[in-house]
Design a protein around this motif. Structure first.
Motif, PDB file in Angstrom:
ATOM      1  N   GLY A  56       0.795  -1.393   0.107  1.00 13.16           N
ATOM      2  CA  GLY A  56      -0.047   0.124  -0.051  1.00 13.16           C
ATOM      3  C   GLY A  56       0.801   1.175  -0.045  1.00 13.16           C
ATOM      4  O   GLY A  56       0.575   2.364  -0.568  1.00 13.16           O
ATOM      5  N   ALA A  57       2.144   1.086   0.481  1.00 13.92           N
ATOM      6  CA  ALA A  57       2.987   2.098   0.598  1.00 13.92           C
ATOM      7  C   ALA A  57       3.351   2.638  -1.074  1.00 13.92           C
ATOM      8  O   ALA A  57       3.544   3.932  -1.236  1.00 13.92           O
ATOM      9  CB  ALA A  57       4.467   2.017   1.166  1.00 13.92           C
ATOM     10  N   LEU A  58       3.310   1.811  -1.926  1.00 13.92           N
ATOM     11  CA  LEU A  58       3.615   2.287  -3.349  1.00 13.92           C
ATOM     12  C   LEU A  58       2.314   3.022  -3.898  1.00 13.92           C
ATOM     13  O   LEU A  58       2.597   4.025  -4.540  1.00 13.92           O
ATOM     14  CB  LEU A  58       3.661   1.155  -4.324  1.00 13.92           C
ATOM     15  N   ILE A  59       1.235   2.695  -3.327  1.00 16.12           N
ATOM     16  CA  ILE A  59       0.071   3.570  -3.736  1.00 16.12           C
ATOM     17  C   ILE A  59       0.304   4.988  -3.100  1.00 16.12           C
ATOM     18  O   ILE A  59      -0.176   5.961  -3.800  1.00 16.12           O
ATOM     19  CB  ILE A  59      -1.401   3.035  -3.284  1.00 16.12           C
ATOM     20  N   LEU A  60       0.529   4.781  -1.894  1.00 18.05           N
ATOM     21  CA  LEU A  60       0.767   6.368  -1.227  1.00 18.05           C
ATOM     22  C   LEU A  60       1.861   7.165  -2.032  1.00 18.05           C
ATOM     23  O   LEU A  60       1.654   8.363  -2.342  1.00 18.05           O
ATOM     24  CB  LEU A  60       1.308   6.061   0.197  1.00 18.05           C
ATOM     25  N   ALA A  61       2.897   6.540  -2.448  1.00 20.26           N
ATOM     26  CA  ALA A  61       4.049   7.080  -3.288  1.00 20.26           C
ATOM     27  C   ALA A  61       3.599   7.751  -4.516  1.00 20.26           C
ATOM     28  O   ALA A  61       3.663   8.717  -5.097  1.00 20.26           O
ATOM     29  CB  ALA A  61       5.074   6.364  -3.443  1.00 20.26           C
ATOM     30  N   GLU A  62       2.703   6.746  -5.242  1.00 23.63           N
ATOM     31  CA  GLU A  62       2.007   7.323  -6.507  1.00 23.63           C
ATOM     32  C   GLU A  62       1.023   8.412  -6.484  1.00 23.63           C
ATOM     33  O   GLU A  62       1.039   9.328  -7.323  1.00 23.63           O
ATOM     34  CB  GLU A  62       1.255   6.102  -7.257  1.00 23.63           C
ATOM     35  N   ALA A  63       0.450   8.347  -5.290  1.00 20.15           N
ATOM     36  CA  ALA A  63      -0.335   9.654  -4.891  1.00 20.15           C
ATOM     37  C   ALA A  63       0.480  10.973  -4.547  1.00 20.15           C
ATOM     38  O   ALA A  63      -0.525  11.885  -4.369  1.00 20.15           O
ATOM     39  CB  ALA A  63      -1.458   9.376  -4.032  1.00 20.15           C
ATOM     40  N   GLY A  64       1.695  10.716  -4.421  1.00 21.16           N
ATOM     41  CA  GLY A  64       2.486  11.716  -3.854  1.00 21.16           C
ATOM     42  C   GLY A  64       2.428  12.071  -2.403  1.00 21.16           C
ATOM     43  O   GLY A  64       2.886  13.194  -2.136  1.00 21.16           O
TER      44      GLY A  64
END
Length: 347
Positions: free
Chosen positions: A126-134
């Motif tokens: 889920g951290a990658l989703i946070l990263a993709e969302a900035g």
């Protein structure tokens, strides 16, 4: 008999949203929510401590990576329309997270709701989703060890911690794989309701212990499980249990009843690292736990964990963590915040 703690606070019914999507890891969703839900048994009578909701693109069934189905109670659109403030925004990981990195509805939801949340949490990938969302820009974060180098490569503005089982940076919390999401949830309970309640929840959930975020997900302990040579395995365990000892190649070889040359060769064959590198990793790991959980001075921590001096520990922390031991404590030591109330914006 369950003992309830009488906590006088208005911060009840903290609204928690867990984001799910096709291919999500079911334990990433259910594990942390069960920890938060269990809190209700230990903080006295009255309103529930957390109002837990699973949210997805659409309300209804969401198929997890296991093939089992999770039910989302509400949709992204409904939440964005009706929830001006929430306490905790969580996003789970799983095999399906890769495809969700380009899901505009999910990314819009995260970007819209993040400023309305007191804190933001990711489990595993889920951290990658946070990263993709900035949402991880210029922040320190963790994810599953397999994905750490990928996140580091794809999101250079994120400082990726390859070792920690969970990381807090400001109001953003990220965790490593699967069960570490439950460790993170326990840390949230400790922040919200105090150490005694969190410990009761851990015991009730038959969790081995409350693991601080500084404990490594992939380092000294896992390397110790990998060794097949009984003598090397014993040496690894000895290092973990006695980080303050001298732990030189000479002393470790004598402990293993080998010559220094044979011990060093077999140690590296079994672990992939030199004895000195492993000892330093184990000491940093031990120091991180002490820094997170005690008030001991930096000099005391250095002595307790075998560094002999604060300067040597500082240099080791810079090599392994990227910051000094003092900076690590300032950022990541757990402090309870039982009276905090939900509010909009980063905290």
């Amino acid at each position: 008999m369950i003992q309830k703690h009488d906590i006088q606070t208005e911060a009840r019914n903290r609204r928690v949203l867990m984001v799910a999507y096709p291919g999500v890891h079911q334990l990433d969703v259910i594990g942390p929510l069960e920890i938060l839900a269990t809190t209700q048994f230990f903080i006295g009578d009255g309103d529930l401590p957390y109002d837990l909701k699973i949210v997805a693109v659409q309300a209804g069934p969401v198929k997890a990576s296991s093939g089992l189905t999770i039910t989302a109670e509400t949709s992204f659109a409904d939440v964005m329309k009706h929830d001006d403030e929430i306490d905790t925004l969580m996003v789970a990981g799983g095999h399906g997270s890769s495809s969700q990195l380009k899901n505009p509805k999910l990314l819009e939801f995260m970007q819209t709701m993040a400023p309305r949340a007191r804190r933001i949490v990711s489990i595993c990938t889920g951290a990658l989703i946070l990263a993709e969302a900035g949402l991880l820009k210029n922040k320190r974060a963790s994810t599953h060890w397999f994905w750490c180098p990928i996140m580091e490569n794809e999101y250079p503005d994120v400082t990726v911690d390859h070792e920690a089982i969970y990381v807090r940076d400001g109001n953003v919390w990220t965790s490593a794989g699967v069960t570490s999401g439950m460790d993170l949830a326990l840390a949230l309970v400790e922040m919200d309701w105090g150490h005694k309640v969190a410990l009761e929840v851990a015991r009730f959930s038959v969790m081995y212990m409350m693991r601080p975020g500084g404990q490594s997900q992939f380092s000294a302990h896992l390397l110790a499980q990998r060794a097949e040579d009984p003598a090397i395995n014993d040496a690894l365990s000895f290092i973990l249990e006695n980080p303050a000892d001298p732990l030189t190649v000479t002393s470790l070889a004598a402990h293993a009843m080998m010559s220094e040359r044979t011990f060093a060769r077999r140690f590296k064959d079994e672990t992939g690292v030199t004895p000195a590198a492993y000892v330093e990793t184990a000491r940093v790991q031990a120091a991180r736990v002490v820094l997170e959980t005690t008030d001991h001075t930096i000099d005391q921590v250095a002595l307790e964990t075998g560094f002999q001096s604060a300067e040597r520990m500082r240099r080791a922390f810079h090599r392994h963590v990227g910051i000094s031991a003092g900076e690590y404590r300032d950022r990541f030591r757990m402090t309870a915040d039982p009276g905090a109330r939900p509010r909009a914006g980063p905290g």
